[in-house]
Design an enzyme around this catalytic site. Structure first.
Site, PDB file in Angstrom:
ATOM      1  N   SER A  44       0.798  -1.224   0.000  1.00 55.20           N
ATOM      2  CA  SER A  44       0.000   0.000   0.000  1.00 55.20           C
ATOM      3  C   SER A  44       0.830   1.273   0.000  1.00 55.20           C
ATOM      4  O   SER A  44       0.351   2.330  -0.427  1.00 55.20           O
ATOM      5  CB  SER A  44      -0.939   0.002   1.215  1.00 55.20           C
ATOM      6  OG  SER A  44      -0.206  -0.216   2.410  1.00 55.20           O
ATOM      7  N   HIS A 251      -0.907   5.605   6.869  1.00 56.95           N
ATOM      8  CA  HIS A 251      -0.395   5.621   5.504  1.00 56.95           C
ATOM      9  C   HIS A 251      -0.067   7.057   5.104  1.00 56.95           C
ATOM     10  O   HIS A 251      -0.643   8.006   5.637  1.00 56.95           O
ATOM     11  CB  HIS A 251      -1.419   5.036   4.527  1.00 56.95           C
ATOM     12  CG  HIS A 251      -1.487   3.540   4.565  1.00 56.95           C
ATOM     13  ND1 HIS A 251      -2.337   2.864   5.410  1.00 56.95           N
ATOM     14  CD2 HIS A 251      -0.808   2.600   3.875  1.00 56.95           C
ATOM     15  CE1 HIS A 251      -2.187   1.557   5.230  1.00 56.95           C
ATOM     16  NE2 HIS A 251      -1.257   1.368   4.305  1.00 56.95           N
TER      17      HIS A 251
END
Length: 269
Positions: A44, A251
């Site tokens: 990711s 993230h």
């Protein structure tokens, strides 16, 4: 006689100029950038989770148009670009599902992988939902996995990349530290937990860098680029826990991709 000399001299100068132009052309052509065939692999952090503007065709892989591979391709116009990085990918997912575009003509490969194998998501959820001691114990379990098991899994990925793309320059990118210690967060994790999580990120990066170097690959640390932009800083490039969109948690934001990952990749590509 004088006119003849003038004509001869003029002809000589013109011929010299033409030869200079003709001779310069190959040199100029030689400095033109060679075409690059680029393949972006990984988890990711490469697909761009957290950056938004996802390609709907990528489905659960959540490949963002703001991810560093897409940004690099947009500014460098490679002759071919394959973006197979996928949210949640572990080492075995990369080898099983992402290597199709690689071939003997591939010039450049980028990859982030290893965090999911080490149980990053479970570590963070344990630290958010359970006690400090449970958090630190889970961090230590992840570090033990990085020491005992992850190197062999990374070897499998790196070896498979080399087998399919023997001439490629491979750039392995690491992970940021997540917290600015002594920063502006008044709630949430304790400072001990934040310290342990940052230490685990360093531990993971050290292992990834070692295996990359042993395969002749370039390792790019993003820790310096993210310094001053961690969670609890005044200008974070990482999402903290996001209960309305849990997948974005921990993230990089779009700024983290463009200001953190992209410059590191660019300097090593």
């Amino acid at each position: 006689m004088r006119l003849t000399r003038i004509v001869t001299l003029s002809s000589t100068l013109l011929l010299g100029a033409l030869l200079a132009v003709v001779g310069a052309a190959p040199a100029q052509a030689g400095t033109a950038a060679a075409p690059v065939d680029y393949v972006a692999l990984g988890d990711s952090y490469s697909s761009g989770v957290g950056a938004g503007d996802y390609d709907s065709a990528s489905g659960d892989c959540k490949r963002s148009n703001r991810a560093y591979p897409k940004l690099w391709a947009a500014s460098n116009a490679p002759s071919s670009f394959a973006f197979t990085a996928c949210s949640g990918a572990r080492t075995n997912d990369v080898t099983a599902n992402q290597l199709g575009p690689l071939n003997s003509g591939t010039d450049l490969v980028s990859v982030t992988v290893g965090g999911n194998d080490a149980g990053f998501s479970d570590v963070m959820m344990t630290c958010v939902l359970q006690s400090e001691s449970a958090c630190i114990n889970r961090v230590n379990q992840a570090k033990a996995y990085v020491d005992a098991t992850l190197p062999g899994r990374l070897d499998s990925v790196y070896g498979a990349i080399r087998a399919k793309a023997p001439a490629a320059r491979v750039v392995v990118l690491g992970y940021p530290r997540f917290y600015k210690l002594g920063g502006g967060c008044l709630l949430g994790l304790s400072e001990n937990e934040r310290t342990a999580i940052n230490g685990a990120a360093d531990h993971l990066n050290t292992a990834v860098a070692k295996r990359a170097a042993d395969h002749g690959y370039t390792f790019g640390s993003v820790v310096p680029a993210f310094t001053g932009h961690e969670i609890c800083s005044s200008a974070p490039w990482l999402h903290s826990v996001n209960w309305t969109n849990i997948g974005d948690s921990y993230h990089p934001t779009a700024a983290g991709q463009s200001g953190g990952y992209l410059p590191v990749f660019r300097s090593n590509a």
